[in-house]
Design a protein around this motif. Structure first.
Motif, short mmCIF file in Angstrom:
data_model
loop_
_atom_site.label_atom_id
_atom_site.label_comp_id
_atom_site.label_asym_id
_atom_site.label_seq_id
_atom_site.Cartn_x
_atom_site.Cartn_y
_atom_site.Cartn_z
N LYS A 169 1.01 -1.32 0.05
CA LYS A 169 -0.07 -0.06 -0.08
C LYS A 169 0.98 1.22 -0.02
CE LYS A 169 -3.28 -2.43 2.92
NZ LYS A 169 -4.73 -2.31 2.43
N THR B 296 -6.55 7.12 -4.02
CA THR B 296 -7.33 6.09 -3.44
C THR B 296 -7.52 5.17 -4.74
OG1 THR B 296 -8.46 7.39 -1.86
CG2 THR B 296 -9.52 5.35 -2.56
N ASP B 297 -7.24 3.73 -4.58
CA ASP B 297 -7.40 2.88 -5.54
C ASP B 297 -7.83 1.65 -4.93
OD1 ASP B 297 -5.14 1.74 -4.68
OD2 ASP B 297 -4.08 2.08 -6.36
N SER C 112 -5.80 0.60 -1.74
CA SER C 112 -5.85 1.27 -0.44
C SER C 112 -6.38 2.90 -0.52
CB SER C 112 -4.17 1.51 -0.06
OG SER C 112 -4.40 1.98 1.67
N GLU C 113 -6.54 3.46 0.53
CA GLU C 113 -7.14 4.95 0.41
C GLU C 113 -5.98 5.84 0.34
OE1 GLU C 113 -10.23 5.08 3.34
OE2 GLU C 113 -11.40 3.44 2.39
N ALA C 114 -6.27 7.14 -0.12
CA ALA C 114 -4.90 8.22 0.07
C ALA C 114 -4.89 8.54 1.50
CB ALA C 114 -5.67 9.27 -0.81
N GLU C 115 -5.72 8.70 2.07
CA GLU C 115 -5.43 8.93 3.40
C GLU C 115 -4.57 8.16 4.36
OE1 GLU C 115 -4.79 11.93 5.45
OE2 GLU C 115 -5.35 12.35 3.45
N TYR C 116 -5.05 6.74 4.18
CA TYR C 116 -4.43 5.63 4.95
C TYR C 116 -2.80 5.77 4.25
CZ TYR C 116 -3.32 1.19 6.87
OH TYR C 116 -2.66 -0.04 7.58
N ARG C 117 -2.76 5.75 2.81
CA ARG C 117 -1.39 5.64 2.57
C ARG C 117 -0.38 6.89 2.99
NH1 ARG C 117 -3.31 3.95 -3.29
NH2 ARG C 117 -2.08 1.84 -3.14
#
Ligand SMILES: Cc1cc2nc3c(=O)[nH]c(=O)nc-3n(C[C@H](O)[C@H](O)[C@H](O)COP(=O)(O)OP(=O)(O)OC[C@H]3O[C@@H](n4cnc5c(N)ncnc54)[C@H](O)[C@@H]3O)c2cc1C
Ligand code: FES
Ligand code: FES
Lengths: 280, 177
Positions: A191, A254-255, A258-263
């Motif tokens: 991720k 986000t894809d 995973s999500e943008a914020e998590y990454r």
């Protein structure tokens, strides 16, 4: 599957035979990307040029100030190389995090660059090791900083028929590590991944390079945070601040993985873990 | 240079200790070669993407996913499939088909401990796991449980839940073989 496979013995033979081969052709190295896509009917090549017999591509060598790794060196072979263990700590640390043990017996660094995935572990570690990629086209060679080789997901500056010969890394005294976070500990696409190389002199960072995977359309360098770290001591304060800076430096998306914020968040955490590991 | 046009490749290699010469299409995978041309059905076709390890074989003592390797690649090399794992086996009959009776009498300690530990349910993944474990224990006969786990990440099992497989490999390493 292509209807013809050719297996040249050396580089000269490649350049001699190329003009006679079907126009839709590709180099075949370990096959872990190419054969997988052919099995899924996603490859329409008429011809594969199997480069696994070319000994020039299978070498790891050193000169006074550089290490060379051939494009055909298997990922598992990196772990057995004393030169890699001594001079390329981030790459060495990436080996165990790369795919599975059996795929590491097949996959190569040249194929990792040829695929140009934004999640590539080998190329991410090589970028932090300040690698240049050596390319050959009908006998003519050129060198490109590896980070500039990638122009988008699965896109590179490679011209038609241009062959990746290998990678050249400077020798400098440094420590390094590659950390990735995926849905499980082993055998997972990341991720986010962080590769970092630092040179410490009397407790102070005097040189630093950080490459990131899975947070942009290509591997990217985290230049802002590297600059911040240079001249600093590796205190817990520095580590904390660095992990905040890196989050402002990236704009992941986000894809499906995973999500943008998590990454963004885990990139900070991975950097923190990496710096902590290197400070011990 | 060799140019392999379809139907034209003469492959020579050693499979389970037996010298093989065959004419094959150049564009088949090692898995297709083993299953369809040598009629050795132990290695399985699962995902065809390198994920499941059901197709695993040894090439020059290293575990590889045969679904992602082209058959031409093993020209001049030594291949071991699950049929070549039993000890002192009458490996293959003249027609290349496995000799089941002969095999069960000569099972390898790894195979025996898989049976004893209940590490086999549907069995689809078993040849791949045994090949992976064989590669590991040959290189590192004293592998720790965590090394065994790491090394078996190449393989997926949808039945057993892994614990029994790990136990079986750990037990086999203590056998004298
Ligand atoms: C199940 C699975 C898990 C994976 N996990 C990971 C992972 O954790 N991390 C990771 O980074 N990758 C992973 N990969 C991707 C893959 O294994 C790597 O990208 C590998 O390095 C590809 O190398 P190869 O030798 O197999 O390349 P190949 O499949 O032979 O080639 C890949 C591409 O590069 C081109 N190419 C190869 N060599 C050259 C050359 N010398 N010059 C020019 N072009 C060339 C080919 O034409 C092709 O387009 C995984 C793949 C699979 C199937
Ligand atoms: S069939 Fe080869 S790995 Fe799944
Ligand atoms: S026993 Fe059924 S998949 Fe493993």
């Amino acid at each position: 599957m292509p209807s013809i496979i050719v297996k040249p013995k050396n580089l000269k033979e490649i350049w001699k035979i190329l003009p006679e081969l079907p126009a839709k052709r590709k180099y075949l190295s370990g096959g872990t990307d190419l054969v997988a896509s052919a099995n899924n009917r996603l490859d329409d090549s008429g011809c594969w040029i199997d480069i696994t017999d070319i000994s020039d591509l299978r070498k790891i060598t050193e000169t006074k100030d550089k290490i060379f790794i051939g494009a055909g060196v298997k990922i598992a072979e990196l772990k057995e190389s004393k030169l890699v263990a001594k001079w390329l700590p981030a790459l060495y640390s990436a080996v165990d995090k790369f795919a599975s043990p059996s795929l590491r017996n097949m996959a190569t660094l040249g194929g990792n660059a040829g695929t140009a995935s934004p999640c590539g572990d080998g190329i991410c570690a090589l970028c932090s090791e300040r690698a240049e990629i050596i390319l050959e086209h009908f006998g003519k060679r050129r060198k490109v900083p590896l980070i500039d080789f990638f122009t988008g997901p699965k896109k590179t500056v490679l011209r038609k028929d241009e062959l990746i010969i290998g990678f050249e890394m400077p020798k400098w005294t440094h420590s390094g590590v590659h950390l990735k976070l995926g849905p499980r500990t082993d055998f997972a696409i990341s991720k986010a991944a962080v590769s970092i190389c630092i040179e410490l002199v009397k407790g102070k960072i005097c040189s630093c390079s950080i490459a990131l995977a899975s947070v942009a359309p290509t591997i990217v360098m985290a230049r802002k945070v590297s600059k911040f770290l240079e001249t600093k001591s590796l205190t817990s304060e520095t580590v904390e601040k660095a992990s905040e800076i890196i989050k402002t430096e990236i704009s992941p998306i986000t894809d499906i993985r995973s999500e943008a914020e998590y990454r963004r968040e885990i990139t900070g955490i991975l950097l923190q873990r990496a710096l902590t590991a290197l400070s011990n | 240079m060799r140019v392999y046009k379809q139907e034209l490749f003469k492959i020579q290699c050693v499979v389970n200790g037996r010298r093989i010469r065959k004419t094959i299409p150049s564009n088949i995978t090692l898995l297709e070669f083993i299953r369809d041309f040598l009629d050795l059905k132990g290695a399985k076709q699962g995902c065809l993407e390198g994920e499941c390890g059901a197709c695993m074989v040894l090439v020059d003592a290293k575990a590889v996913n045969s679904c992602l390797m082209m058959a031409v690649h093993v020209h001049g090399k030594e291949i071991t499939t699950i049929e070549g794992i039993p000890l002192n086996p009458p490996l293959t009959k003249g027609d290349g088909k496995g000799d089941l009776e002969g095999m069960s009498a000569n099972l390898h300690p790894l195979q025996k401990s898989f049976i004893e530990e209940g590490a086999v349910q549907c069995g689809f993944c078993t040849p791949g796991f045994i090949i992976s474990a064989r590669a590991l224990l040959k290189k590192n006969p004293k592998a720790s449980v965590s090394e065994i786990k790491k090394s078996l990440t190449s393989n997926l099992c949808r039945c057993t839940g892994y614990e029994k497989i790990i136990k079986a490999v750990d037990k086999a390493k203590k056998c004298n073989w």
